[in-house]
Design an enzyme around this catalytic site. Structure first.
Site, mmCIF file in Angstrom:
data_model
loop_
_atom_site.group_PDB
_atom_site.id
_atom_site.type_symbol
_atom_site.label_atom_id
_atom_site.label_comp_id
_atom_site.label_asym_id
_atom_site.label_seq_id
_atom_site.Cartn_x
_atom_site.Cartn_y
_atom_site.Cartn_z
ATOM 1 N N ASP A 293 12.876 -16.283 -19.645
ATOM 2 C CA ASP A 293 12.029 -15.584 -18.679
ATOM 3 C C ASP A 293 12.396 -14.111 -18.530
ATOM 4 O O ASP A 293 13.426 -13.660 -19.015
ATOM 5 C CB ASP A 293 12.087 -16.295 -17.309
ATOM 6 C CG ASP A 293 13.519 -16.686 -16.904
ATOM 7 O OD1 ASP A 293 14.472 -16.114 -17.464
ATOM 8 O OD2 ASP A 293 13.677 -17.562 -16.038
ATOM 9 N N HIS B 148 14.275 -25.257 -10.275
ATOM 10 C CA HIS B 148 13.531 -24.634 -11.378
ATOM 11 C C HIS B 148 14.367 -24.532 -12.648
ATOM 12 O O HIS B 148 15.579 -24.343 -12.604
ATOM 13 C CB HIS B 148 12.924 -23.276 -10.996
ATOM 14 C CG HIS B 148 13.879 -22.142 -10.750
ATOM 15 N ND1 HIS B 148 13.725 -21.267 -9.704
ATOM 16 C CD2 HIS B 148 14.987 -21.721 -11.410
ATOM 17 C CE1 HIS B 148 14.690 -20.350 -9.738
ATOM 18 N NE2 HIS B 148 15.464 -20.607 -10.758
ATOM 19 N N ASP C 259 16.097 -24.514 -6.181
ATOM 20 C CA ASP C 259 14.899 -25.326 -5.914
ATOM 21 C C ASP C 259 14.551 -26.221 -7.097
ATOM 22 O O ASP C 259 13.456 -26.793 -7.149
ATOM 23 C CB ASP C 259 13.712 -24.422 -5.533
ATOM 24 C CG ASP C 259 13.300 -23.476 -6.652
ATOM 25 O OD1 ASP C 259 13.908 -23.526 -7.742
ATOM 26 O OD2 ASP C 259 12.368 -22.670 -6.440
HETATM 27 C C1 GLP Z 1 17.320 -17.586 -12.463
HETATM 28 C C2 GLP Z 1 16.804 -17.945 -13.842
HETATM 29 C C3 GLP Z 1 17.067 -19.401 -14.169
HETATM 30 C C4 GLP Z 1 18.501 -19.755 -13.843
HETATM 31 C C5 GLP Z 1 18.759 -19.533 -12.374
HETATM 32 C C6 GLP Z 1 20.131 -19.994 -11.906
HETATM 33 O O1 GLP Z 1 16.456 -17.979 -11.456
HETATM 34 N N1 GLP Z 1 15.415 -17.689 -13.983
HETATM 35 O O2 GLP Z 1 16.794 -19.629 -15.540
HETATM 36 O O3 GLP Z 1 18.746 -21.092 -14.168
HETATM 37 O O4 GLP Z 1 18.595 -18.139 -12.177
HETATM 38 O O5 GLP Z 1 20.932 -18.912 -11.621
HETATM 39 P P1 GLP Z 1 22.448 -18.970 -11.220
HETATM 40 O O6 GLP Z 1 23.194 -19.327 -12.464
HETATM 41 O O7 GLP Z 1 22.733 -17.577 -10.771
HETATM 42 O O8 GLP Z 1 22.587 -19.985 -10.163
#
Ligand code: GLP
Length: 232
Positions: free
Chosen positions: A60, A131, A129
């Site tokens: 993304d 995702h 959440d």
């Molecule tokens: C962002 C990315 C996700 C990732 C998430 C988790 O939202 N779009 O792909 O999994 O962060 O982030 P963190 O590792 O900072 O918890």
């Protein structure tokens, strides 16, 4: 612990590259990946792990952030991984969050993945959440790369990574859940207490578009790597 979890995922990626030097590798961003990418860079420096023939596709990118903005995922990837390994920058792909025509850009991204023969190994994190990528709750489980409005909860968590939280875009381009499920194998890495509840839902809960990571239950070759805190 976190270290062991990151080392295990790094070893999975390294083995995949050794087996197939022109691996098509799907990549993720976020705090969790920082330690993993540091480990991969170390394996390149010390053990000669060779990325020269790899192609990478990130999940993304934010819409409206130029690549030189420190909050952009292109900036993150250059800083945490690409600048520290021997990958050809021309072989590193992220969705174009600055495209004049976002829809056409998304279709082109899917096309490029297909041209490279599809993703061999997709690395994933998980949002609070549930995702994967930026497939927020109620994303279609067969969605493809497209633009997505970010959830309030995601904006709250991710905006702390911006010097000025108001600069965080409210939308992003993300591979779809369907795009992710097409990868030949998947590894999801989650560490820390804050991920325990959502990991339980994703792994043991019902498959639901409210927790898009739960769609991975359908995948034939998916590994979830957690530390004890995230497994709690
Ligand atoms: C962002 C990315 C996700 C990732 C998430 C988790 O939202 N779009 O792909 O999994 O962060 O982030 P963190 O590792 O900072 O918890």
């Amino acid at each position: 612990d976190t270290n062991a979890a990151c080392n295990l995922v790094a070893a999975i990626i390294a083995n995949a590259i050794k087996e197939k030097p022109d691996l098509v590798l799907g990549l993720a961003t976020g705090r969790t990946m920082e330690q993993l990418y540091a480990r991969l860079a170390e394996m390149h420096r010390n053990d000669g792990l060779d990325f020269s023939r790899c192609r990478t596709f990130n999940l993304d990118e934010y819409i409206g952030l130029p690549v030189e903005h420190p909050g952009s995922y292109r900036y993150y990837m250059n800083h945490h991984l690409f600048n520290n390994i021997n990958i050809d920058p021309a072989n590193t792909f992220l969705p174009d969050g600055m495209a004049a025509d976002i829809k056409a850009g998304c279709a082109a991204y899917e096309q490029k993945i297909a041209e490279c023969g599809g993703i061999d190994l997709q690395l994933l994190g998980i949002g609070a959440d549930g995702h994967i990528g930026f497939n927020e709750p109620l994303s279609s489980l067969c969605s493809r790369t497209r633009d997505k409005t970010l959830d309030e909860s995601t904006i709250k968590v991710n905006s702390t990574l911006f010097d000025n939280p108001d600069e965080m875009p409210r939308s992003a381009i993300t591979m779809g859940v369907g795009t992710i499920l097409d990868a030949r194998s998947v590894v999801l890495l989650a560490t820390g207490k804050s991920k325990a509840e959502i990991i339980a839902k994703a792994v043991e809960g019902p498959v639901t578009s409210m927790v898009t990571a739960s769609a991975l239950q359908f995948h034939q070759k998916c590994r979830i790597v957690v530390d004890e805190d995230a497994a709690a």
